[in-house]
Design a protein around this motif. Structure first.
Motif, PDB file in Angstrom:
ATOM      1  N   ALA A 272      35.124  35.247 -27.772  1.00  0.00           N
ATOM      2  CA  ALA A 272      34.988  34.642 -28.857  1.00  0.00           C
ATOM      3  C   ALA A 272      35.188  32.922 -28.862  1.00  0.00           C
ATOM      4  O   ALA A 272      35.891  32.923 -27.854  1.00  0.00           O
ATOM      5  N   VAL A 273      34.627  32.082 -29.484  1.00  0.00           N
ATOM      6  CA  VAL A 273      34.413  30.763 -29.313  1.00  0.00           C
ATOM      7  C   VAL A 273      34.934  30.236 -30.647  1.00  0.00           C
ATOM      8  O   VAL A 273      34.703  30.831 -31.724  1.00  0.00           O
ATOM      9  N   PRO A 274      35.576  28.985 -30.637  1.00  0.00           N
ATOM     10  CA  PRO A 274      35.706  28.245 -31.756  1.00  0.00           C
ATOM     11  C   PRO A 274      34.823  28.187 -32.759  1.00  0.00           C
ATOM     12  O   PRO A 274      33.856  27.638 -32.486  1.00  0.00           O
ATOM     13  N   ASP A 275      35.128  28.555 -34.368  1.00  0.00           N
ATOM     14  CA  ASP A 275      34.135  28.401 -35.176  1.00  0.00           C
ATOM     15  C   ASP A 275      34.525  27.882 -36.313  1.00  0.00           C
ATOM     16  O   ASP A 275      34.073  27.528 -37.245  1.00  0.00           O
ATOM     17  N   GLY A 276      35.969  27.769 -36.514  1.00  0.00           N
ATOM     18  CA  GLY A 276      36.493  27.438 -37.821  1.00  0.00           C
ATOM     19  C   GLY A 276      36.483  28.326 -39.134  1.00  0.00           C
ATOM     20  O   GLY A 276      36.783  27.772 -40.337  1.00  0.00           O
ATOM     21  N   CYS A 277      36.184  29.558 -38.727  1.00  0.00           N
ATOM     22  CA  CYS A 277      35.876  30.528 -39.934  1.00  0.00           C
ATOM     23  C   CYS A 277      36.834  31.754 -39.741  1.00  0.00           C
ATOM     24  O   CYS A 277      37.439  31.959 -38.600  1.00  0.00           O
ATOM     25  N   ILE A 278      37.073  32.590 -40.645  1.00  0.00           N
ATOM     26  CA  ILE A 278      37.600  33.699 -40.817  1.00  0.00           C
ATOM     27  C   ILE A 278      36.495  34.694 -40.775  1.00  0.00           C
ATOM     28  O   ILE A 278      35.534  34.739 -41.335  1.00  0.00           O
ATOM     29  N   ASP A 279      36.785  35.945 -39.868  1.00  0.00           N
ATOM     30  CA  ASP A 279      35.988  37.177 -39.587  1.00  0.00           C
ATOM     31  C   ASP A 279      36.746  38.362 -40.203  1.00  0.00           C
ATOM     32  O   ASP A 279      37.904  38.334 -39.874  1.00  0.00           O
ATOM     33  N   ILE A 280      36.099  39.221 -40.921  1.00  0.00           N
ATOM     34  CA  ILE A 280      36.287  40.616 -40.727  1.00  0.00           C
ATOM     35  C   ILE A 280      35.448  41.610 -40.051  1.00  0.00           C
ATOM     36  O   ILE A 280      34.255  41.393 -40.325  1.00  0.00           O
ATOM     37  N   LEU A 281      35.885  41.972 -39.051  1.00  0.00           N
ATOM     38  CA  LEU A 281      35.218  42.870 -37.778  1.00  0.00           C
ATOM     39  C   LEU A 281      35.572  44.221 -38.221  1.00  0.00           C
ATOM     40  O   LEU A 281      36.454  44.769 -37.787  1.00  0.00           O
ATOM     41  N   PHE A 282      34.335  45.278 -38.711  1.00  0.00           N
ATOM     42  CA  PHE A 282      34.813  46.509 -38.602  1.00  0.00           C
ATOM     43  C   PHE A 282      34.203  47.304 -37.642  1.00  0.00           C
ATOM     44  O   PHE A 282      32.816  46.965 -37.151  1.00  0.00           O
ATOM     45  N   ASP A 283      34.826  48.052 -36.930  1.00  0.00           N
ATOM     46  CA  ASP A 283      34.600  48.943 -35.881  1.00  0.00           C
ATOM     47  C   ASP A 283      34.516  50.182 -36.308  1.00  0.00           C
ATOM     48  O   ASP A 283      35.120  51.062 -36.987  1.00  0.00           O
ATOM     49  N   CYS A 284      32.892  50.359 -36.702  1.00  0.00           N
ATOM     50  CA  CYS A 284      32.481  51.574 -37.510  1.00  0.00           C
ATOM     51  C   CYS A 284      32.560  53.008 -36.985  1.00  0.00           C
ATOM     52  O   CYS A 284      32.704  54.134 -37.719  1.00  0.00           O
TER      53      CYS A 284
ATOM     54  N   HIS B 153      25.704  27.168 -39.997  1.00  0.00           N
ATOM     55  CA  HIS B 153      26.476  28.416 -39.868  1.00  0.00           C
ATOM     56  C   HIS B 153      27.001  28.576 -38.393  1.00  0.00           C
ATOM     57  O   HIS B 153      26.318  28.237 -37.221  1.00  0.00           O
ATOM     58  N   SER B 154      28.145  29.143 -38.469  1.00  0.00           N
ATOM     59  CA  SER B 154      28.921  29.277 -36.912  1.00  0.00           C
ATOM     60  C   SER B 154      28.301  30.014 -36.140  1.00  0.00           C
ATOM     61  O   SER B 154      27.719  31.128 -36.684  1.00  0.00           O
ATOM     62  N   GLU B 155      28.256  29.915 -34.660  1.00  0.00           N
ATOM     63  CA  GLU B 155      27.697  30.909 -33.733  1.00  0.00           C
ATOM     64  C   GLU B 155      28.754  31.457 -33.069  1.00  0.00           C
ATOM     65  O   GLU B 155      29.641  30.856 -32.446  1.00  0.00           O
ATOM     66  N   GLN B 156      28.477  32.732 -32.591  1.00  0.00           N
ATOM     67  CA  GLN B 156      29.371  33.327 -31.630  1.00  0.00           C
ATOM     68  C   GLN B 156      28.485  34.105 -30.566  1.00  0.00           C
ATOM     69  O   GLN B 156      27.841  35.043 -30.746  1.00  0.00           O
ATOM     70  N   PRO B 157      27.744  33.353 -29.667  1.00  0.00           N
ATOM     71  CA  PRO B 157      26.749  33.625 -28.936  1.00  0.00           C
ATOM     72  C   PRO B 157      27.176  34.864 -27.893  1.00  0.00           C
ATOM     73  O   PRO B 157      26.487  35.620 -27.654  1.00  0.00           O
ATOM     74  N   TRP B 158      28.303  34.766 -27.571  1.00  0.00           N
ATOM     75  CA  TRP B 158      28.796  35.924 -26.606  1.00  0.00           C
ATOM     76  C   TRP B 158      28.562  37.399 -27.299  1.00  0.00           C
ATOM     77  O   TRP B 158      28.328  38.230 -26.725  1.00  0.00           O
TER      78      TRP B 158
END
Length: 288
Positions: A55-67, A14-19
């Motif tokens: 954001a670091v490279p992870d090979g994935c597509i994200d949908i990020l909601f700013d609630c 599972h990809s990581e986005q540590p920052w």
């Protein structure tokens, strides 16, 4: 949609986005998914008082909601560490799709999303109700369940057999595989692999392998009690420690030593609050 049943298929890391984890004001919530096309869900309140988020490279597509702003964006994988714009004290909910998954609800090609962020409503004009409903909920489990119900009613673009086989091998070898080895083991020519991979993921097999290898290096640094960088470079297949240093700095915007010092002093693991979904796959291990 990646639907391989091959015996040699290894479950992707599972990809990581540590920052993003380090930018959480309090906990960074990780929620398992019942749907195999989704890597995991995540949620956090952003604290941008200290430093930039990358954001670091992870090979994935994200949908990020700013609630809080009631907006959402679709984020393709980066090719190197890139500044991510978050708003201080805003509450975010994210969906991270598994590598190789391109939902048909997004009106765009995979290659057009690489290293790009686009407003969700531009790619999915009928997303207003989904956006409003997600942003109205304050519980991550409820947001994840709502999105799963939504995505279960939609198809995902199928990837070519050549891409499917190559993906399985890259994950099996944790990114440490050469393109000529992919050619030999899949039976497809280098030209076919590169063409199909680019169509399906927007990346070349070589670039995707580098991303997977660096993601595994991140995982090692987060979970191994003692890290010797020369050993880590060797185990992950880098030609030498200098090669590892150059790749990692481009990947994470810090040298390995700087990064390890940061996560140790900022309590990286303590920030992560894993929240398994109801009836989630029990064998899955989720990381940020």
């Amino acid at each position: 949609m990646m639907t391989t049943n091959r015996a040699d298929h290894a479950r992707p890391l599972h990809s990581e986005q540590p920052w993003f984890v380090l930018s959480a004001a309090r906990h960074y919530d990780l929620i398992l998914s019942r749907n195999p096309v989704i890597s995991h869900f995540y949620g956090f309140e952003a604290d941008q008082s200290q430093a930039l988020t990358f954001a670091v490279p992870d090979g994935c597509i994200d949908i990020l909601f700013d609630c809080d702003a009631r907006r959402a964006k679709v984020c393709g994988t980066t090719l190197a560490a890139r500044s991510a714009q978050l708003t201080h004290q805003h509450r975010y909910f994210g969906v991270r799709f598994a590598p190789g998954v391109m939902p048909d609800v997004l009106n765009i090609g995979a290659a057009e999303l690489v290293d790009t962020e686009i407003d969700l409503q531009e790619l999915m004009p009928n997303s207003t109700a989904l956006l409003d409903n997600i942003c109205s909920l304050s519980n991550g489990h409820d947001q994840a369940s709502l999105f799963e119900r939504f995505i279960n009613g939609h198809r995902h673009r199928r990837i070519a057999p050549a891409t499917e086989h190559a993906l399985a091998l890259i994950h099996r070898h944790q990114g440490n595989i050469l393109i000529r080895e992919l050619e030999q083991q899949t039976g497809y020519s280098i030209r076919t692999l590169q063409r199909q991979f680019s169509t399906d993921l927007g990346l070349s097999p070589k670039v995707f392998s580098r991303i997977v290898r660096c993601q595994h290096a991140l995982h090692d640094m987060h979970h191994q009690p003692q890290i010797v960088f020369a050993d880590l470079a060797f185990e992950r297949g880098f030609s030498d420690q200098s090669h590892f240093l150059r790749e990692f700095k481009k990947f994470a915007n810090a040298t390995p030593a700087q990064y390890l010092n940061t996560i140790q002093h900022q309590g990286y693991q303590a920030r992560i609050r894993q929240m398994p979904a109801q009836n989630a796959r029990s064998e899955a291990t989720i990381i940020a």
